[in-house]
Design a protein around this motif. Structure first.
Motif, mmCIF file in Angstrom:
data_model
loop_
_atom_site.group_PDB
_atom_site.id
_atom_site.type_symbol
_atom_site.label_atom_id
_atom_site.label_comp_id
_atom_site.label_asym_id
_atom_site.label_seq_id
_atom_site.Cartn_x
_atom_site.Cartn_y
_atom_site.Cartn_z
ATOM 1 N N ALA A 190 -4.876 -2.220 9.257
ATOM 2 C CA ALA A 190 -6.244 -2.339 8.745
ATOM 3 C C ALA A 190 -7.229 -2.419 9.902
ATOM 4 C CB ALA A 190 -6.368 -3.576 7.858
ATOM 5 N N TYR A 225 1.110 -3.876 6.311
ATOM 6 C CA TYR A 225 -0.059 -3.832 5.436
ATOM 7 C C TYR A 225 -0.768 -2.502 5.632
ATOM 8 C CZ TYR A 225 -4.342 -5.049 3.009
ATOM 9 O OH TYR A 225 -5.404 -5.061 2.127
ATOM 10 N N GLY A 256 -0.582 4.661 0.372
ATOM 11 C CA GLY A 256 -1.458 5.788 0.680
ATOM 12 C C GLY A 256 -0.867 6.727 1.720
ATOM 13 N N ALA A 258 -2.877 -1.178 3.042
ATOM 14 C CA ALA A 258 -3.866 -1.089 1.972
ATOM 15 C C ALA A 258 -5.268 -1.197 2.576
ATOM 16 C CB ALA A 258 -3.626 -2.187 0.942
ATOM 17 N N LYS A 259 -6.289 -1.266 1.731
ATOM 18 C CA LYS A 259 -7.664 -1.299 2.217
ATOM 19 C C LYS A 259 -7.974 -2.628 2.902
ATOM 20 C CE LYS A 259 -9.383 1.904 -1.304
ATOM 21 N NZ LYS A 259 -10.277 2.094 -2.462
ATOM 22 N N PRO A 260 -8.708 -2.587 4.027
ATOM 23 C CA PRO A 260 -9.026 -3.822 4.752
ATOM 24 C C PRO A 260 -9.703 -4.878 3.884
ATOM 25 C CG PRO A 260 -9.563 -1.925 6.099
ATOM 26 C CD PRO A 260 -9.194 -1.388 4.746
ATOM 27 N N LYS A 261 -10.618 -4.486 3.028
ATOM 28 C CA LYS A 261 -11.372 -5.459 2.240
ATOM 29 C C LYS A 261 -10.498 -6.198 1.238
ATOM 30 C CE LYS A 261 -12.970 -2.149 -1.300
ATOM 31 N NZ LYS A 261 -14.174 -1.534 -1.933
ATOM 32 N N GLN A 262 -9.320 -5.638 0.934
ATOM 33 C CA GLN A 262 -8.407 -6.284 -0.006
ATOM 34 C C GLN A 262 -7.495 -7.300 0.665
ATOM 35 O OE1 GLN A 262 -6.400 -2.814 -1.550
ATOM 36 N NE2 GLN A 262 -7.913 -2.471 -3.158
ATOM 37 N N GLY A 304 0.833 -1.198 0.000
ATOM 38 C CA GLY A 304 0.000 0.000 0.000
ATOM 39 C C GLY A 304 0.866 1.246 0.000
#
Length: 275
Positions: free
Chosen positions: A98, A69, A12, A71-75, A10
Protein backbone atom coordinates in the motif's frame (compact mmCIF):
# COMPACT_ATOMS: atom_id res chain seq x y z
CA UNK A 1 12.00 -26.77 5.31
CA UNK A 2 8.22 -26.35 5.20
CA UNK A 3 7.03 -23.52 3.00
CA UNK A 4 5.20 -20.75 4.87
CA UNK A 5 1.53 -20.18 4.18
CA UNK A 6 1.26 -17.04 2.04
CA UNK A 7 -1.93 -15.10 2.64
CA UNK A 8 -3.11 -12.35 0.32
CA UNK A 9 -5.54 -9.70 1.49
CA UNK A 10 -6.85 -8.41 -1.83
CA UNK A 11 -7.29 -10.06 -5.23
CA UNK A 12 -6.41 -7.30 -7.72
CA UNK A 13 -3.79 -7.04 -10.46
CA UNK A 14 -0.79 -6.89 -8.12
CA UNK A 15 -1.94 -9.94 -6.19
CA UNK A 16 -2.34 -11.77 -9.47
CA UNK A 17 1.15 -10.79 -10.65
CA UNK A 18 2.77 -11.91 -7.40
CA UNK A 19 0.85 -15.19 -7.32
CA UNK A 20 1.87 -15.90 -10.91
CA UNK A 21 5.50 -15.31 -10.00
CA UNK A 22 5.27 -17.56 -6.94
CA UNK A 23 3.70 -20.40 -8.88
CA UNK A 24 6.42 -20.14 -11.53
CA UNK A 25 8.99 -20.45 -8.72
CA UNK A 26 7.35 -23.70 -7.68
CA UNK A 27 5.41 -22.54 -4.61
CA UNK A 28 2.46 -24.91 -4.29
CA UNK A 29 -1.01 -23.50 -4.94
CA UNK A 30 -2.49 -24.82 -1.67
CA UNK A 31 0.22 -22.86 0.21
CA UNK A 32 -1.26 -19.60 -1.12
CA UNK A 33 -4.63 -18.29 -0.01
CA UNK A 34 -6.50 -15.21 -1.17
CA UNK A 35 -8.96 -13.26 0.98
CA UNK A 36 -11.16 -10.72 -0.81
CA UNK A 37 -14.81 -9.59 -0.82
CA UNK A 38 -15.25 -10.43 -4.51
CA UNK A 39 -15.84 -14.13 -5.03
CA UNK A 40 -15.43 -13.51 -8.76
CA UNK A 41 -11.88 -12.11 -8.43
CA UNK A 42 -10.55 -14.61 -5.91
CA UNK A 43 -12.35 -17.43 -7.70
CA UNK A 44 -10.59 -16.54 -10.93
CA UNK A 45 -7.21 -16.69 -9.15
CA UNK A 46 -8.11 -20.04 -7.64
CA UNK A 47 -9.07 -21.44 -11.04
CA UNK A 48 -5.99 -20.11 -12.83
CA UNK A 49 -3.31 -20.82 -10.22
CA UNK A 50 -4.78 -23.47 -7.92
CA UNK A 51 -4.66 -21.21 -4.85
CA UNK A 52 -7.20 -21.25 -2.04
CA UNK A 53 -10.11 -18.81 -2.33
CA UNK A 54 -11.28 -17.47 1.04
CA UNK A 55 -13.84 -14.92 2.22
CA UNK A 56 -12.63 -11.46 3.22
CA UNK A 57 -12.91 -11.98 6.97
CA UNK A 58 -9.97 -12.89 9.18
CA UNK A 59 -9.25 -16.48 10.15
CA UNK A 60 -6.75 -18.42 12.22
CA UNK A 61 -3.40 -18.61 10.43
CA UNK A 62 -0.64 -21.23 10.51
CA UNK A 63 2.47 -20.31 12.49
CA UNK A 64 4.94 -18.02 10.67
CA UNK A 65 2.59 -17.15 7.84
CA UNK A 66 3.41 -14.35 5.39
CA UNK A 67 0.50 -11.95 4.99
CA UNK A 68 0.61 -9.67 1.93
CA UNK A 69 -1.70 -6.67 2.00
CA UNK A 70 -2.64 -5.94 -1.62
CA UNK A 71 -5.93 -4.09 -1.07
CA UNK A 72 -6.65 -0.35 -1.18
CA UNK A 73 -4.60 1.80 1.23
CA UNK A 74 -7.66 3.57 2.65
CA UNK A 75 -9.11 0.21 3.72
CA UNK A 76 -6.05 -0.80 5.73
CA UNK A 77 -7.05 0.52 9.20
CA UNK A 78 -10.36 -1.33 9.20
CA UNK A 79 -8.90 -4.50 7.68
CA UNK A 80 -5.93 -4.69 10.06
CA UNK A 81 -8.08 -4.19 13.13
CA UNK A 82 -9.97 -7.31 12.06
CA UNK A 83 -6.80 -9.31 11.28
CA UNK A 84 -4.66 -8.13 14.22
CA UNK A 85 -5.28 -11.06 16.57
CA UNK A 86 -4.77 -13.65 13.81
CA UNK A 87 -1.49 -12.04 12.79
CA UNK A 88 -0.20 -11.86 16.34
CA UNK A 89 -1.11 -15.43 17.27
CA UNK A 90 0.66 -16.77 14.17
CA UNK A 91 3.77 -14.56 14.58
CA UNK A 92 3.09 -13.60 10.96
CA UNK A 93 5.28 -11.45 8.75
CA UNK A 94 3.25 -8.58 7.33
CA UNK A 95 4.10 -7.27 3.86
CA UNK A 96 2.37 -4.11 2.64
CA UNK A 97 2.16 -2.99 -0.97
CA UNK A 98 0.00 0.00 0.00
CA UNK A 99 1.54 3.29 -1.13
CA UNK A 100 2.09 6.04 1.41
CA UNK A 101 1.45 4.01 4.57
CA UNK A 102 4.48 3.96 6.86
CA UNK A 103 5.69 1.03 8.93
CA UNK A 104 5.00 3.09 12.07
CA UNK A 105 1.35 3.43 11.06
CA UNK A 106 1.15 -0.31 10.40
CA UNK A 107 2.74 -1.29 13.72
CA UNK A 108 0.40 1.10 15.51
CA UNK A 109 -2.44 -1.02 14.14
CA UNK A 110 -0.79 -4.43 14.59
CA UNK A 111 1.62 -3.98 17.50
CA UNK A 112 5.26 -2.88 17.73
CA UNK A 113 6.51 -6.48 17.78
CA UNK A 114 5.01 -7.27 14.35
CA UNK A 115 7.66 -7.73 11.62
CA UNK A 116 6.72 -5.44 8.74
CA UNK A 117 8.09 -5.08 5.22
CA UNK A 118 6.94 -2.30 2.95
CA UNK A 119 7.02 -3.16 -0.75
CA UNK A 120 6.39 -1.02 -3.80
CA UNK A 121 6.28 -3.09 -6.99
CA UNK A 122 5.29 -1.44 -10.26
CA UNK A 123 2.88 -2.57 -12.95
CA UNK A 124 5.47 -4.31 -15.22
CA UNK A 125 5.47 -6.93 -12.45
CA UNK A 126 2.42 -8.26 -14.32
CA UNK A 127 4.77 -9.56 -17.04
CA UNK A 128 7.70 -10.44 -14.76
CA UNK A 129 9.59 -7.22 -15.55
CA UNK A 130 8.83 -5.23 -12.41
CA UNK A 131 11.00 -3.09 -10.16
CA UNK A 132 10.20 -3.51 -6.47
CA UNK A 133 11.51 -1.29 -3.67
CA UNK A 134 11.56 -2.92 -0.22
CA UNK A 135 12.07 -1.68 3.34
CA UNK A 136 12.16 -3.93 6.42
CA UNK A 137 11.67 -2.88 10.02
CA UNK A 138 14.17 -3.96 12.69
CA UNK A 139 11.87 -6.80 13.80
CA UNK A 140 12.18 -8.59 10.43
CA UNK A 141 14.64 -11.50 10.55
CA UNK A 142 17.21 -12.36 7.89
CA UNK A 143 15.21 -15.47 6.94
CA UNK A 144 12.07 -13.37 6.55
CA UNK A 145 13.97 -10.93 4.31
CA UNK A 146 15.06 -13.89 2.19
CA UNK A 147 11.43 -15.01 1.87
CA UNK A 148 10.32 -11.55 0.76
CA UNK A 149 13.25 -11.36 -1.66
CA UNK A 150 12.16 -14.65 -3.24
CA UNK A 151 8.54 -13.53 -3.55
CA UNK A 152 9.28 -10.28 -5.35
CA UNK A 153 12.22 -11.59 -7.40
CA UNK A 154 9.59 -13.75 -9.10
CA UNK A 155 8.12 -10.66 -10.77
CA UNK A 156 11.26 -8.67 -11.60
CA UNK A 157 14.20 -6.96 -9.91
CA UNK A 158 14.33 -6.13 -6.21
CA UNK A 159 15.90 -3.08 -4.52
CA UNK A 160 16.24 -2.89 -0.72
CA UNK A 161 16.16 0.54 0.89
CA UNK A 162 17.77 1.12 4.28
CA UNK A 163 15.97 4.40 4.94
CA UNK A 164 12.17 4.31 4.93
CA UNK A 165 12.06 8.04 4.18
CA UNK A 166 13.20 7.14 0.64
CA UNK A 167 10.14 4.97 -0.06
CA UNK A 168 8.14 7.98 -1.25
CA UNK A 169 10.90 8.84 -3.74
CA UNK A 170 11.23 5.23 -4.90
CA UNK A 171 7.46 5.12 -5.36
CA UNK A 172 7.50 8.38 -7.31
CA UNK A 173 10.23 6.96 -9.58
CA UNK A 174 9.44 3.29 -10.14
CA UNK A 175 5.86 3.03 -8.89
CA UNK A 176 4.60 5.97 -10.95
CA UNK A 177 7.34 5.70 -13.57
CA UNK A 178 5.49 3.40 -15.99
CA UNK A 179 2.86 6.13 -16.44
CA UNK A 180 5.59 8.67 -17.21
CA UNK A 181 7.10 6.36 -19.84
CA UNK A 182 3.69 5.71 -21.37
CA UNK A 183 3.00 9.44 -21.55
CA UNK A 184 6.36 9.88 -23.29
CA UNK A 185 5.40 7.17 -25.79
CA UNK A 186 2.08 8.93 -26.42
CA UNK A 187 3.86 12.23 -26.99
CA UNK A 188 6.37 10.73 -29.45
CA UNK A 189 3.59 8.95 -31.34
CA UNK A 190 1.43 12.08 -31.58
CA UNK A 191 4.38 14.23 -32.67
CA UNK A 192 5.25 11.77 -35.45
CA UNK A 193 1.62 11.69 -36.62
CA UNK A 194 1.62 15.50 -36.80
CA UNK A 195 4.67 15.19 -39.07
CA UNK A 196 2.70 12.92 -41.43
CA UNK A 197 3.54 9.39 -40.25
CA UNK A 198 0.58 7.00 -39.93
CA UNK A 199 -0.40 6.19 -36.34
CA UNK A 200 0.27 2.45 -36.51
CA UNK A 201 3.83 2.97 -37.74
CA UNK A 202 4.43 5.89 -35.35
CA UNK A 203 3.35 3.81 -32.37
CA UNK A 204 5.42 0.79 -33.37
CA UNK A 205 8.53 2.92 -33.97
CA UNK A 206 8.15 4.78 -30.68
CA UNK A 207 7.57 1.57 -28.72
CA UNK A 208 10.48 -0.33 -30.24
CA UNK A 209 12.79 2.66 -29.82
CA UNK A 210 12.04 3.00 -26.11
CA UNK A 211 12.16 -0.77 -25.55
CA UNK A 212 15.41 -1.25 -27.48
CA UNK A 213 17.11 1.73 -25.83
CA UNK A 214 16.16 0.52 -22.33
CA UNK A 215 17.52 -2.95 -23.14
CA UNK A 216 20.72 -1.45 -24.55
CA UNK A 217 21.22 0.69 -21.44
CA UNK A 218 20.56 -2.28 -19.15
CA UNK A 219 23.12 -4.41 -21.00
CA UNK A 220 25.80 -1.69 -21.01
CA UNK A 221 28.14 -0.63 -18.23
CA UNK A 222 28.23 2.94 -19.54
CA UNK A 223 25.92 5.52 -17.97
CA UNK A 224 22.88 6.85 -19.86
CA UNK A 225 24.76 10.14 -20.27
CA UNK A 226 27.72 8.37 -21.88
CA UNK A 227 25.50 6.35 -24.20
CA UNK A 228 23.59 9.50 -25.19
CA UNK A 229 26.79 11.27 -26.17
CA UNK A 230 27.86 8.25 -28.24
CA UNK A 231 24.77 8.57 -30.46
CA UNK A 232 24.78 12.37 -30.70
CA UNK A 233 26.86 13.78 -33.56
CA UNK A 234 27.62 17.51 -33.25
CA UNK A 235 25.35 19.46 -35.57
CA UNK A 236 23.30 16.38 -36.47
CA UNK A 237 19.59 15.56 -36.24
CA UNK A 238 19.85 14.02 -32.76
CA UNK A 239 21.62 17.09 -31.43
CA UNK A 240 18.88 19.31 -32.84
CA UNK A 241 16.16 17.30 -31.12
CA UNK A 242 18.08 17.06 -27.84
CA UNK A 243 18.50 20.82 -27.72
CA UNK A 244 14.72 21.12 -27.45
CA UNK A 245 14.39 18.32 -24.86
CA UNK A 246 17.12 19.85 -22.71
CA UNK A 247 15.18 23.10 -22.38
CA UNK A 248 12.59 21.56 -20.05
CA UNK A 249 13.01 17.82 -19.57
CA UNK A 250 15.22 17.81 -16.46
CA UNK A 251 13.19 20.42 -14.54
CA UNK A 252 9.99 18.59 -15.51
CA UNK A 253 11.37 15.27 -14.25
CA UNK A 254 12.41 16.87 -10.97
CA UNK A 255 9.00 18.50 -10.51
CA UNK A 256 7.13 15.30 -11.42
CA UNK A 257 9.01 13.15 -8.91
CA UNK A 258 8.72 15.82 -6.23
CA UNK A 259 4.96 16.11 -6.80
CA UNK A 260 4.43 12.34 -6.70
CA UNK A 261 6.58 11.92 -3.57
CA UNK A 262 4.76 14.76 -1.82
CA UNK A 263 1.42 13.17 -2.68
CA UNK A 264 2.60 9.98 -1.00
CA UNK A 265 3.42 11.93 2.15
CA UNK A 266 0.01 13.63 2.05
CA UNK A 267 -1.77 10.29 1.70
CA UNK A 268 0.12 9.05 4.74
CA UNK A 269 -1.03 12.06 6.74
CA UNK A 270 -4.61 11.59 5.58
CA UNK A 271 -4.55 8.02 6.86
CA UNK A 272 -3.43 9.26 10.28
CA UNK A 273 -6.46 11.53 10.50
CA UNK A 274 -8.94 8.84 9.44
CA UNK A 275 -7.52 5.84 11.30
Amino acid sequence: MTEPQIVFIGAGNMARALISGMRQQGIAGPNIQVHAPSNLHRGALAEEFGVRSCPAQAEKLPENSVVIYAAKPKQMPAVLKEWRDSLRSASALFVSVAAGISSAQITTLLGEETPVVRAMPNTPAQIGAGATSLFATATVSANQCDTVQQIFAGVGKVFWLHDEALMDTATALAGSGPAYVLLFLEALEDAAVLQGLDRVTARALALQTVLGTAQMAAANSASPSELRHQVTSPGGTTAAGLAVWEEQLRPLAQRALAAAAERGRILSQLLKTTA
